[in-house]
Design a protein around this motif. Structure first.
Motif, PDB file in Angstrom:
ATOM      1  N   CYS A 293       0.833  -1.201   0.000  1.00  0.00           N
ATOM      2  CA  CYS A 293       0.000   0.000   0.000  1.00  0.00           C
ATOM      3  C   CYS A 293       0.873   1.259   0.000  1.00  0.00           C
ATOM      4  CB  CYS A 293      -0.875  -0.048   1.250  1.00  0.00           C
ATOM      5  SG  CYS A 293      -1.808   1.438   1.554  1.00  0.00           S
TER       6      CYS A 293
ATOM      7  N   HIS B 229       0.068   4.051   1.099  1.00  0.00           N
ATOM      8  CA  HIS B 229      -0.243   4.893   2.259  1.00  0.00           C
ATOM      9  C   HIS B 229       0.441   4.406   3.530  1.00  0.00           C
ATOM     10  CE1 HIS B 229      -3.118   6.864  -0.286  1.00  0.00           C
ATOM     11  NE2 HIS B 229      -3.757   5.726  -0.502  1.00  0.00           N
ATOM     12  N   CYS B 230       0.376   3.087   3.786  1.00  0.00           N
ATOM     13  CA  CYS B 230       0.921   2.584   5.052  1.00  0.00           C
ATOM     14  C   CYS B 230       2.154   1.709   4.861  1.00  0.00           C
ATOM     15  CB  CYS B 230      -0.149   1.828   5.835  1.00  0.00           C
ATOM     16  SG  CYS B 230      -0.633   0.269   5.083  1.00  0.00           S
TER      17      CYS B 230
ATOM     18  N   HIS C 188      -2.613  -5.229   2.676  1.00  0.00           N
ATOM     19  CA  HIS C 188      -3.926  -5.490   3.261  1.00  0.00           C
ATOM     20  C   HIS C 188      -4.952  -5.582   2.156  1.00  0.00           C
ATOM     21  CE1 HIS C 188      -4.717  -1.201   2.658  1.00  0.00           C
ATOM     22  NE2 HIS C 188      -3.573  -0.942   3.272  1.00  0.00           N
TER      23      HIS C 188
ATOM     24  N   CYS D 118      -7.217   1.230   2.997  1.00  0.00           N
ATOM     25  CA  CYS D 118      -6.165   1.452   3.984  1.00  0.00           C
ATOM     26  C   CYS D 118      -6.718   2.106   5.249  1.00  0.00           C
ATOM     27  CB  CYS D 118      -5.073   2.328   3.391  1.00  0.00           C
ATOM     28  SG  CYS D 118      -3.713   2.518   4.550  1.00  0.00           S
TER      29      CYS D 118
HETATM   30 ZN   LIG Z   1      -2.426   0.848   3.647  1.00  0.00          ZN
END
Ligand SMILES: [Zn+2]
Length: 115
Positions: free
Chosen positions: A62, A64-65, A69, A73
């Protein structure tokens, strides 16, 4: 429900008093053991770790993180889209304010010697 600690002899117990008069007494050690299990991630098998390492190697994590997953997110609080692909504005939850459970991070799968 109220929670208190009782000392009986050399042992300490957690006492849960239910609103219906029910009382549950749990040895403190057992209570701690149960508490440790809450939110504990299941151990990944060597096979699963290998699969996740391949995904990290393919840069599938991801943006973003930095983890892997399935769903949206959980670190992202709000996104304003400029168009269908391009975000105009991204707002993140503060560190420690978003649930990391269920996310695979590199440190979860790169703990073994490469081989
Ligand atoms: Zn994420």
């Amino acid at each position: 429900m109220s929670v208190s600690v009782a000392v009986i002899g050399r042992y300490r117990y957690v006492v849960l008093d239910g609103d219906n008069g029910q009382q549950i007494i749990i040895p403190l050690e057992e209570w701690s053991r149960l508490a440790d299990q809450v939110g504990a991630e299941p151990e990944l098998t060597a096979e699963q770790k290998k699969g996740y390492r391949e995904q990290f190697a393919a840069e599938k994590q991801c943006v973003h993180c930095g983890g892997l997953h399935l769903r949206a997110c959980p670190r992202v609080r709000r996104i304003v889209w400029r168009n269908k692909e391009e975000p105009a504005e991204i707002e993140y939850w503060a560190s420690g304010r978003w649930p990391e459970g269920g996310i695979i991070f590199p440190e979860d799968v790169y703990d073994e010697e490469p081989g």
